[in-house]
Design a protein around this motif. Structure first.
Motif, PDB file in Angstrom:
ATOM      1  N   MET A   1      13.180  55.663  23.263  1.00  0.00           N
ATOM      2  CA  MET A   1      13.443  56.530  24.507  1.00  0.00           C
ATOM      3  C   MET A   1      14.471  57.681  23.968  1.00  0.00           C
ATOM      4  O   MET A   1      15.663  57.341  23.414  1.00  0.00           O
ATOM      5  N   THR A   2      14.495  58.853  24.241  1.00  0.00           N
ATOM      6  CA  THR A   2      15.414  59.877  23.953  1.00  0.00           C
ATOM      7  C   THR A   2      16.525  59.992  24.806  1.00  0.00           C
ATOM      8  O   THR A   2      16.503  59.517  25.749  1.00  0.00           O
ATOM      9  N   GLN A   3      17.413  60.642  24.332  1.00  0.00           N
ATOM     10  CA  GLN A   3      18.812  60.455  25.216  1.00  0.00           C
ATOM     11  C   GLN A   3      18.558  61.206  26.493  1.00  0.00           C
ATOM     12  O   GLN A   3      19.022  60.741  27.583  1.00  0.00           O
ATOM     13  N   SER A   4      17.645  62.430  26.621  1.00  0.00           N
ATOM     14  CA  SER A   4      17.423  62.901  27.677  1.00  0.00           C
ATOM     15  C   SER A   4      16.551  61.892  28.703  1.00  0.00           C
ATOM     16  O   SER A   4      16.937  62.059  30.131  1.00  0.00           O
ATOM     17  N   ALA A   5      15.845  61.406  28.094  1.00  0.00           N
ATOM     18  CA  ALA A   5      14.912  60.287  28.962  1.00  0.00           C
ATOM     19  C   ALA A   5      15.822  59.434  29.515  1.00  0.00           C
ATOM     20  O   ALA A   5      15.719  58.843  30.738  1.00  0.00           O
ATOM     21  N   SER A   6      16.838  58.852  28.735  1.00  0.00           N
ATOM     22  CA  SER A   6      17.734  57.612  29.092  1.00  0.00           C
ATOM     23  C   SER A   6      18.511  58.331  30.131  1.00  0.00           C
ATOM     24  O   SER A   6      18.575  57.352  31.251  1.00  0.00           O
ATOM     25  N   ASP A   7      19.179  59.565  30.183  1.00  0.00           N
ATOM     26  CA  ASP A   7      19.932  60.145  31.178  1.00  0.00           C
ATOM     27  C   ASP A   7      19.019  60.135  32.432  1.00  0.00           C
ATOM     28  O   ASP A   7      19.428  60.121  33.558  1.00  0.00           O
ATOM     29  N   GLN A   8      17.756  60.549  32.479  1.00  0.00           N
ATOM     30  CA  GLN A   8      16.933  60.745  33.606  1.00  0.00           C
ATOM     31  C   GLN A   8      16.776  59.449  34.336  1.00  0.00           C
ATOM     32  O   GLN A   8      16.675  59.203  35.516  1.00  0.00           O
ATOM     33  N   SER A   9      16.363  58.066  33.328  1.00  0.00           N
ATOM     34  CA  SER A   9      16.201  57.118  33.942  1.00  0.00           C
ATOM     35  C   SER A   9      17.631  56.548  34.947  1.00  0.00           C
ATOM     36  O   SER A   9      17.580  55.733  35.819  1.00  0.00           O
ATOM     37  N   LEU A  10      18.651  56.624  34.056  1.00  0.00           N
ATOM     38  CA  LEU A  10      19.850  56.278  34.875  1.00  0.00           C
ATOM     39  C   LEU A  10      20.000  57.200  36.128  1.00  0.00           C
ATOM     40  O   LEU A  10      20.631  56.213  36.969  1.00  0.00           O
ATOM     41  N   ALA A  11      19.681  58.147  36.114  1.00  0.00           N
ATOM     42  CA  ALA A  11      19.870  59.110  37.255  1.00  0.00           C
ATOM     43  C   ALA A  11      19.114  58.670  38.356  1.00  0.00           C
ATOM     44  O   ALA A  11      19.565  58.703  39.553  1.00  0.00           O
ATOM     45  N   SER A  12      17.880  58.201  37.743  1.00  0.00           N
ATOM     46  CA  SER A  12      17.021  57.864  39.074  1.00  0.00           C
ATOM     47  C   SER A  12      17.730  56.351  39.473  1.00  0.00           C
ATOM     48  O   SER A  12      17.484  56.113  40.915  1.00  0.00           O
ATOM     49  N   VAL A  13      17.750  55.621  38.600  1.00  0.00           N
ATOM     50  CA  VAL A  13      18.558  54.397  39.181  1.00  0.00           C
ATOM     51  C   VAL A  13      19.854  54.598  40.149  1.00  0.00           C
ATOM     52  O   VAL A  13      19.780  53.695  41.129  1.00  0.00           O
ATOM     53  N   VAL A  14      20.745  55.269  39.751  1.00  0.00           N
ATOM     54  CA  VAL A  14      21.841  55.598  40.403  1.00  0.00           C
ATOM     55  C   VAL A  14      21.262  56.079  41.898  1.00  0.00           C
ATOM     56  O   VAL A  14      21.924  55.875  42.879  1.00  0.00           O
ATOM     57  N   ALA A  15      20.576  57.282  41.856  1.00  0.00           N
ATOM     58  CA  ALA A  15      20.113  57.554  43.118  1.00  0.00           C
ATOM     59  C   ALA A  15      19.572  56.768  44.099  1.00  0.00           C
ATOM     60  O   ALA A  15      19.705  56.546  45.433  1.00  0.00           O
ATOM     61  N   GLU A  16      18.839  55.635  43.589  1.00  0.00           N
ATOM     62  CA  GLU A  16      18.285  54.617  44.307  1.00  0.00           C
ATOM     63  C   GLU A  16      19.485  53.732  44.831  1.00  0.00           C
ATOM     64  O   GLU A  16      19.257  53.313  46.092  1.00  0.00           O
ATOM     65  N   LEU A  17      20.576  53.599  44.120  1.00  0.00           N
ATOM     66  CA  LEU A  17      21.529  52.708  44.596  1.00  0.00           C
ATOM     67  C   LEU A  17      22.593  53.326  45.460  1.00  0.00           C
ATOM     68  O   LEU A  17      23.410  52.714  46.216  1.00  0.00           O
ATOM     69  N   LEU A  18      22.727  54.857  45.460  1.00  0.00           N
ATOM     70  CA  LEU A  18      23.603  55.468  45.986  1.00  0.00           C
ATOM     71  C   LEU A  18      23.772  55.178  47.616  1.00  0.00           C
ATOM     72  O   LEU A  18      25.043  55.129  48.125  1.00  0.00           O
ATOM     73  N   PRO A  19      22.667  55.186  48.443  1.00  0.00           N
ATOM     74  CA  PRO A  19      22.999  54.874  49.753  1.00  0.00           C
ATOM     75  C   PRO A  19      23.658  53.785  50.057  1.00  0.00           C
ATOM     76  O   PRO A  19      24.540  53.455  51.146  1.00  0.00           O
TER      77      PRO A  19
END
Length: 271
Positions: A1-19
């Protein structure tokens, strides 16, 4: 997985947990504005250093651990010099053992295990167990008062009533509809309101609470909903205290004990 893809995956996880981080931060501070600001500060810190996600046992533990690093240095539900409701909250909180509220919320509302709490708070597992063992007793005896229940399902209303009376609170009554809730609050002003979102006649618990707050002023409110993330966006006035359906008895007990320290009078917009 590229760094960009990794960043996107982490951003998605954080967005789900943020509420859920917002829910926790609001419950700690008794304020949507303050809680959301601390959650935003956490996200800003993670943009600078994401290494905690590499070492934590789960992304949720990592996110809450990052929050606690900030909370430990700058967090405080109310400050010295407060007056009125803020002063009352400060007085009650000063009587509690340090970190008990945090441990109890993490365990009951956010459903972290004692081991995960220890990781989040950067303490020994034995200390996390100790905090949880004293948290209930301290919070239950700190504040008691009159509680109003807005709930259209009779069995649920009776269950909630049983829980809060066992905590030592008095229940002013149970309302099933918007108009009944407003009338009940006018007859006996509560110290705390526990409200469902959707009521028997198709009316909104949010609207009923808003009308009560407009007439009665600052009263802490706990909303019960099957979709808490819809009221944790940070994009409009939203509740400071939320319980997810289906709820547990411990979640109600914890939320009631926490909310009694604070008042929330912001107008809540329907979803």
């Amino acid at each position: 997985m590229t760094q960009s893809a990794s960043d996107q995956s982490l951003a998605s996880v954080v967005a789900e947990l943020l509420p859920f981080l917002r829910r926790y931060a609001r419950a700690l501070t008794g304020s949507q504005q303050t809680g959301d600001r601390l959650a935003a500060t956490t996200l800003e810190a993670l943009l600078t250093d994401r290494s905690i996600f590499d070492t934590a046992s789960s992304p949720k533990v990592a996110l809450f651990g990052a929050f606690h690093s900030i909370w430990g240095s700058v967090g405080a539900p109310v400050q010295d010099g407060e007056t009125g409701l803020g002063a009352k909250a400060q007085m009650h909180l000063s009587r509690l053992t340090e970190n008990t509220r945090e441990a109890l919320l993490l365990n009951t509302i956010e459903e972290f295990s004692p081991k995960e709490i220890a990781e989040i708070m950067q303490i020994d597992a034995s200390e996390a167990d100790h905090l949880l063992s004293v948290a209930d007793k301290e919070l239950e005896r700190s504040v008691s008062g009159k509680i109003m229940i807005i709930e259209d399902e009779a069995i649920i209303a009776l269950h909630i009533k049983k829980i809060v009376t066992e905590l030592g609170h008095d229940v002013t009554g149970v309302a099933r509809k918007h108009k009944d809730a407003v009338k009940l609050a006018a007859q006996a002003r509560p110290d705390l309101i526990l409200s469902d979102i959707q009521l028997a006649d198709g009316s909104s618990g949010l609207e009923a609470v808003n009308e009560i707050l407009e007439a009665s002023g600052d009263i802490p409110v706990i909303f019960i909903t099957a979709f808490p993330e819809r009221l944790l966006t940070g994009e409009r006035p939203e509740p400071a205290f939320l319980i997810s359906k289906p709820y547990t008895e411990d979640q109600v007990r914890s939320a009631v004990s926490q909310a009694m320290f604070f008042a929330s009078s912001a107008v809540i917009e329907p979803t």
